[in-house]
Design a protein around this motif. Sequence first.
Motif, PDB file in Angstrom:
ATOM      1  N   ASP A  39       0.839  -1.206   0.000  1.00  0.00           N
ATOM      2  CA  ASP A  39       0.000   0.000   0.000  1.00  0.00           C
ATOM      3  C   ASP A  39       0.873   1.255   0.000  1.00  0.00           C
ATOM      4  N   GLU A  40       1.921   1.273   0.822  1.00  0.00           N
ATOM      5  CA  GLU A  40       2.831   2.427   0.845  1.00  0.00           C
ATOM      6  C   GLU A  40       3.500   2.622  -0.514  1.00  0.00           C
ATOM      7  N   ALA A  41       3.909   1.542  -1.140  1.00  0.00           N
ATOM      8  CA  ALA A  41       4.531   1.642  -2.465  1.00  0.00           C
ATOM      9  C   ALA A  41       3.544   2.231  -3.472  1.00  0.00           C
ATOM     10  N   SER A 138      10.398   2.304  -1.966  1.00  0.00           N
ATOM     11  CA  SER A 138       9.204   1.778  -1.290  1.00  0.00           C
ATOM     12  C   SER A 138       8.853   0.391  -1.806  1.00  0.00           C
ATOM     13  N   VAL A 139       8.978   0.198  -3.107  1.00  0.00           N
ATOM     14  CA  VAL A 139       8.698  -1.118  -3.692  1.00  0.00           C
ATOM     15  C   VAL A 139       9.694  -2.147  -3.172  1.00  0.00           C
ATOM     16  N   ARG A 140      10.951  -1.770  -3.025  1.00  0.00           N
ATOM     17  CA  ARG A 140      11.955  -2.693  -2.481  1.00  0.00           C
ATOM     18  C   ARG A 140      11.602  -3.096  -1.042  1.00  0.00           C
ATOM     19  N   ARG A 141      11.094  -2.142  -0.274  1.00  0.00           N
ATOM     20  CA  ARG A 141      10.666  -2.467   1.087  1.00  0.00           C
ATOM     21  C   ARG A 141       9.509  -3.460   1.052  1.00  0.00           C
ATOM     22  N   ALA A 142       8.567  -3.258   0.146  1.00  0.00           N
ATOM     23  CA  ALA A 142       7.452  -4.190   0.004  1.00  0.00           C
ATOM     24  C   ALA A 142       7.962  -5.574  -0.386  1.00  0.00           C
ATOM     25  N   GLU A 143       8.954  -5.602  -1.258  1.00  0.00           N
ATOM     26  CA  GLU A 143       9.532  -6.891  -1.658  1.00  0.00           C
ATOM     27  C   GLU A 143      10.171  -7.600  -0.460  1.00  0.00           C
ATOM     28  N   ARG A 144      10.877  -6.848   0.367  1.00  0.00           N
ATOM     29  CA  ARG A 144      11.489  -7.457   1.564  1.00  0.00           C
ATOM     30  C   ARG A 144      10.414  -7.991   2.504  1.00  0.00           C
ATOM     31  N   ALA A 145       9.330  -7.240   2.661  1.00  0.00           N
ATOM     32  CA  ALA A 145       8.239  -7.692   3.534  1.00  0.00           C
ATOM     33  C   ALA A 145       7.570  -8.941   2.968  1.00  0.00           C
ATOM     34  N   MET A 146       7.404  -8.991   1.653  1.00  0.00           N
ATOM     35  CA  MET A 146       6.805 -10.173   1.040  1.00  0.00           C
ATOM     36  C   MET A 146       7.738 -11.378   1.166  1.00  0.00           C
ATOM     37  N   LEU A 160       5.695 -12.415  -6.111  1.00  0.00           N
ATOM     38  CA  LEU A 160       7.086 -12.097  -5.778  1.00  0.00           C
ATOM     39  C   LEU A 160       7.848 -11.614  -7.012  1.00  0.00           C
ATOM     40  N   ALA A 161       7.622 -12.257  -8.148  1.00  0.00           N
ATOM     41  CA  ALA A 161       8.274 -11.828  -9.384  1.00  0.00           C
ATOM     42  C   ALA A 161       7.798 -10.431  -9.783  1.00  0.00           C
ATOM     43  N   TYR A 162       6.501 -10.180  -9.631  1.00  0.00           N
ATOM     44  CA  TYR A 162       5.931  -8.882 -10.012  1.00  0.00           C
ATOM     45  C   TYR A 162       6.581  -7.752  -9.219  1.00  0.00           C
ATOM     46  N   ILE A 163       6.661  -7.902  -7.910  1.00  0.00           N
ATOM     47  CA  ILE A 163       7.200  -6.813  -7.079  1.00  0.00           C
ATOM     48  C   ILE A 163       8.685  -6.597  -7.375  1.00  0.00           C
TER      49      ILE A 163
END
Length: 193
Positions: A39-41, A138-146, A160-163
């Motif tokens: 959501d933040e991303a 922000s997207v990288r942070r979302a990737e780490r969280a995922m 995971l591939a999408y992010i």
Amino acid sequence: MVKLNKIYTRTGDDGTSGLVDGSRQHKHSARFEAIGAVDEANCAIGFAIREMASQPKRLLRRIQNDLFDLGADLATPLGDVGGSDFEPSEMVLRIVPAQVTRLEEAIDDCNAALEPLTSFILPGGSDPSARLHMARASVRRAERAMAALADTDPVNPAALAYINRLSDYLFVLARHCNEIGADDIAWTPGGNR
């Protein structure tokens, strides 16, 4: 169809939130950390869009929609509603490989006009580029969280591939917005010693 006529429900006052399957988890769980980071991303991309030309803006709006799909995917754990795999259905929204392929095509199209990098670059340059770099982070942070969620619970591999591809796309688009890389700011290793 989503219909929101009342914004507060009070069901989350105990520090939990509901998932698509009706189960509830703590708002600080790995699943909700991932959903929140996505959501933040999405918000960061919305901020970047304000400074974009029409063609990238259209794709970024489509990406924002994909990120809502991604949030729904993450909010649907495998089980009764989610099925035993990550296939979408009438009742289950999932990121699909075609969405990843679309990003890869956008990366290739955008990257074709850019000179190869000879150095890492610093985030910044033009205003649109700086905003895209913020969105990329922000997207990288979302990737780490995922990825953290995937350590304990199954996560859709296409999600995971999408992010991962999304951060790559934002990087090349940021370079493109810097006069097709001409205004990129090169990193000088140890330059301030």
